[in-house]
Design an enzyme around this catalytic site. Structure first.
Site, PDB file in Angstrom:
ATOM      1  N   ALA A 107      58.509  59.090 -14.616  1.00  0.00           N
ATOM      2  CA  ALA A 107      58.295  60.211 -14.456  1.00  0.00           C
ATOM      3  C   ALA A 107      59.194  61.436 -13.685  1.00  0.00           C
ATOM      4  O   ALA A 107      59.606  60.632 -12.901  1.00  0.00           O
ATOM      5  CB  ALA A 107      56.467  60.312 -13.802  1.00  0.00           C
ATOM      6  N   GLY A 111      55.902  56.439 -15.427  1.00  0.00           N
ATOM      7  CA  GLY A 111      55.971  56.746 -17.030  1.00  0.00           C
ATOM      8  C   GLY A 111      56.855  55.520 -17.564  1.00  0.00           C
ATOM      9  O   GLY A 111      55.881  56.010 -18.620  1.00  0.00           O
ATOM     10  N   GLU A 141      54.695  52.979 -18.728  1.00  0.00           N
ATOM     11  CA  GLU A 141      53.137  53.965 -19.276  1.00  0.00           C
ATOM     12  C   GLU A 141      54.148  54.190 -20.542  1.00  0.00           C
ATOM     13  O   GLU A 141      52.726  53.997 -21.344  1.00  0.00           O
ATOM     14  CB  GLU A 141      52.474  54.993 -18.182  1.00  0.00           C
ATOM     15  N   GLU A 183      55.088  52.561  -8.428  1.00  0.00           N
ATOM     16  CA  GLU A 183      55.131  54.319  -8.050  1.00  0.00           C
ATOM     17  C   GLU A 183      54.624  53.450  -6.486  1.00  0.00           C
ATOM     18  O   GLU A 183      55.119  54.898  -5.672  1.00  0.00           O
ATOM     19  CB  GLU A 183      53.940  54.719  -8.713  1.00  0.00           C
TER      20      GLU A 183
HETATM   21  N1  CO8 Z   1      62.510  61.063 -11.639  1.00  0.00           N
HETATM   22  C1  CO8 Z   1      63.369  62.075 -11.277  1.00  0.00           C
HETATM   23  N2  CO8 Z   1      65.147  61.446 -11.590  1.00  0.00           N
HETATM   24  C2  CO8 Z   1      65.428  60.123 -11.607  1.00  0.00           C
HETATM   25  C3  CO8 Z   1      64.203  59.195 -12.243  1.00  0.00           C
HETATM   26  C4  CO8 Z   1      63.222  60.053 -12.012  1.00  0.00           C
HETATM   27  N3  CO8 Z   1      61.696  58.762 -11.687  1.00  0.00           N
HETATM   28  N4  CO8 Z   1      65.043  58.115 -11.956  1.00  0.00           N
HETATM   29  C5  CO8 Z   1      66.194  58.249 -11.731  1.00  0.00           C
HETATM   30  N5  CO8 Z   1      66.708  59.323 -11.608  1.00  0.00           N
HETATM   31  C6  CO8 Z   1      68.312  59.790 -11.844  1.00  0.00           C
HETATM   32  C7  CO8 Z   1      68.409  60.088 -10.173  1.00  0.00           C
HETATM   33  O1  CO8 Z   1      68.172  60.893  -9.158  1.00  0.00           O
HETATM   34  C8  CO8 Z   1      69.869  60.058 -10.121  1.00  0.00           C
HETATM   35  O2  CO8 Z   1      70.176  61.330 -10.242  1.00  0.00           O
HETATM   36  P1  CO8 Z   1      71.371  62.057  -9.501  1.00  0.00           P
HETATM   37  O3  CO8 Z   1      72.469  61.774 -10.185  1.00  0.00           O
HETATM   38  O4  CO8 Z   1      71.248  63.093  -9.562  1.00  0.00           O
HETATM   39  O5  CO8 Z   1      71.354  61.573  -7.979  1.00  0.00           O
HETATM   40  C9  CO8 Z   1      70.312  59.876 -11.764  1.00  0.00           C
HETATM   41  O6  CO8 Z   1      69.291  59.636 -12.307  1.00  0.00           O
HETATM   42  C10 CO8 Z   1      70.271  58.134 -11.719  1.00  0.00           C
HETATM   43  O7  CO8 Z   1      69.543  57.362 -10.823  1.00  0.00           O
HETATM   44  P2  CO8 Z   1      70.098  55.682 -10.034  1.00  0.00           P
HETATM   45  O8  CO8 Z   1      71.711  56.912  -9.178  1.00  0.00           O
HETATM   46  O9  CO8 Z   1      69.454  55.728  -8.771  1.00  0.00           O
HETATM   47  O10 CO8 Z   1      70.381  54.857 -10.774  1.00  0.00           O
HETATM   48  P3  CO8 Z   1      70.688  53.257 -10.125  1.00  0.00           P
HETATM   49  O11 CO8 Z   1      71.389  52.828 -11.204  1.00  0.00           O
HETATM   50  O12 CO8 Z   1      71.335  53.643  -8.744  1.00  0.00           O
HETATM   51  O13 CO8 Z   1      68.729  52.956  -9.929  1.00  0.00           O
HETATM   52  C11 CO8 Z   1      66.933  52.731 -10.791  1.00  0.00           C
HETATM   53  C12 CO8 Z   1      68.437  52.897 -11.486  1.00  0.00           C
HETATM   54  C13 CO8 Z   1      66.522  51.174 -10.399  1.00  0.00           C
HETATM   55  C14 CO8 Z   1      65.836  53.135 -12.249  1.00  0.00           C
HETATM   56  C15 CO8 Z   1      66.054  53.997  -9.225  1.00  0.00           C
HETATM   57  O14 CO8 Z   1      66.742  55.363 -10.123  1.00  0.00           O
HETATM   58  C16 CO8 Z   1      65.282  54.113  -9.663  1.00  0.00           C
HETATM   59  O15 CO8 Z   1      64.454  53.739  -8.903  1.00  0.00           O
HETATM   60  N6  CO8 Z   1      64.532  55.561 -10.113  1.00  0.00           N
HETATM   61  C17 CO8 Z   1      62.954  55.855  -9.766  1.00  0.00           C
HETATM   62  C18 CO8 Z   1      62.118  54.702 -10.140  1.00  0.00           C
HETATM   63  C19 CO8 Z   1      60.616  54.783  -9.937  1.00  0.00           C
HETATM   64  O16 CO8 Z   1      59.886  55.289  -8.959  1.00  0.00           O
HETATM   65  N7  CO8 Z   1      59.757  55.583 -11.232  1.00  0.00           N
HETATM   66  C20 CO8 Z   1      58.815  55.861 -11.006  1.00  0.00           C
HETATM   67  C21 CO8 Z   1      58.485  56.753 -10.751  1.00  0.00           C
HETATM   68  S1  CO8 Z   1      56.746  57.568 -10.332  1.00  0.00           S
HETATM   69  C22 CO8 Z   1      56.305  57.570 -12.222  1.00  0.00           C
HETATM   70  O17 CO8 Z   1      56.726  57.207 -13.465  1.00  0.00           O
HETATM   71  C23 CO8 Z   1      54.592  58.072 -12.285  1.00  0.00           C
HETATM   72  C24 CO8 Z   1      54.337  59.042 -10.943  1.00  0.00           C
HETATM   73  C25 CO8 Z   1      53.040  58.590 -11.198  1.00  0.00           C
HETATM   74  C26 CO8 Z   1      52.368  60.266 -10.356  1.00  0.00           C
HETATM   75  C27 CO8 Z   1      51.227  59.935  -9.905  1.00  0.00           C
HETATM   76  C28 CO8 Z   1      50.415  61.811  -9.841  1.00  0.00           C
HETATM   77  C29 CO8 Z   1      49.482  62.596 -10.579  1.00  0.00           C
END
Ligand code: CO8
Length: 258
Positions: free
Chosen positions: A66, A109, A112, A132
């Site tokens: 997400a 997400g 999911e 998460e």
């Molecule tokens: N949301 C928004 N932006 C993201 C996300 C995300 N989930 N994942 C990556 N991006 C963005 C980064 O911020 C980055 O943007 P920018 O260039 O502007 O800085 C761009 O994508 C590239 O990402 P990275 O530079 O981080 O790329 P890497 O190759 O270094 O790393 C990873 C790749 C390991 C996948 C890393 O991006 C990461 O850890 N991402 C997040 C993964 C994560 O935590 N996902 C879970 C998200 S939460 C969710 O899905 C459910 C939430 C439930 C909430 C419940 C509420 C009711």
């Protein structure tokens, strides 16, 4: 045809292909993407010319979750009033078969979303995770429920409590994915599987999907009864007559999806 910003939509024969198209954000699933995905898939569901759908992302990421930046500043009432993520449930109500073709990251997400599809074909570079807990939340699009049903309690607890990623081989051993293929072939493999499904009777495939899904919602006796009743119902279709006649006449069936 409809114009989309966050996804690409194509049709190849009787197969629909939807590609998540925010590679700069690793296909992070914001609300706009959810709305477009649900809209495109709902249209394909209703289109008799489409018999199966593939959802895929980019080579590096199916979807990295997400959209964290979209959620970051929200408060409880914002999330509750919007019933955040409610819209994703519409994907699980689709009757058309949907395959996830996962290359690279399927996290949060993204994992999911893949699990909302009927089955997952993974590239050998795939990484699945529910990280998460690192963000101070838990899965919010069904992960704590669907992952547990898919891989069992022990591995689901391990993944959700530690946030660790599993690779394609571990995902296949755990039963999360149906096939692992070289990363470069994952979309083609999924399109081929979808073409096989789309060559069958669409209404029969829809009923078969309903029956498998009933296994997640009902007890065994209820599920077996549901299966038997819908099995009986298919004898009202032209496609049952055609399928069985084709077998007896030693020819390929020509289904009319009726
Ligand atoms: N949301 C928004 N932006 C993201 C996300 C995300 N989930 N994942 C990556 N991006 C963005 C980064 O911020 C980055 O943007 P920018 O260039 O502007 O800085 C761009 O994508 C590239 O990402 P990275 O530079 O981080 O790329 P890497 O190759 O270094 O790393 C990873 C790749 C390991 C996948 C890393 O991006 C990461 O850890 N991402 C997040 C993964 C994560 O935590 N996902 C879970 C998200 S939460 C969710 O899905 C459910 C939430 C439930 C909430 C419940 C509420 C009711």
């Amino acid at each position: 045809t409809e114009q989309y910003t966050n996804i690409l939509v194509e049709q190849r024969g009787r197969v629909g292909l939807v590609t998540l198209n925010r590679p700069e954000a690793l296909n992070a699933l914001n609300k706009a993407t959810m709305d477009e995905l649900v809209g495109a898939l709902t249209a394909m569901d209703a289109d008799p010319a489409v018999g199966a759908v593939v959802i895929t992302g980019s080579g590096k990421a199916f979807a990295a979750g997400a959209d964290i930046k979209e959620m970051q500043s929200k408060g409880y009432m914002d999330m509750y009033a919007a019933d955040w993520f409610r819209g994703w449930e519409d994907l699980t109500r689709l009757r058309i078969p949907v395959i996830a073709a996962v290359s690279g990251f399927a996290l949060g997400g993204g994992c999911e979303l893949a699990m909302m599809c009927d089955f997952i074909i993974a590239g050998d570079n795939a990484k699945f995770g529910q990280p998460e807990i690192n963000l101070g939340v838990l899965p919010g699009m069904g992960g704590s429920q669907r992952l547990t049903r898919a891989v069992g309690k022990s591995k689901a607890m391990d993944m959700i409590l530690t946030g660790r990623f599993i690779d394609a081989a571990e995902a296949e051993r755990a039963g999360l994915v149906s096939r692992v293929v070289p990363a470069a072939d994952v979309v083609e493999e999924a399109l081929n599987a979808a073409a096989v499904i789309a060559s069958k009777s669409k209404p029969v495939a829809m009923v078969a999907k309903e029956a498998v899904n009933a296994a997640f919602e009902t007890g065994l006796a209820q599920g077996v009864l549901f299966e038997r009743r819908v099995f009986h119902s298919l004898f009202a279709t032209d496609d049952q007559k055609e399928g069985m006649a084709a077998f007896v006449e030693k020819r390929k069936p020509d289904f009319t999806h009726r």
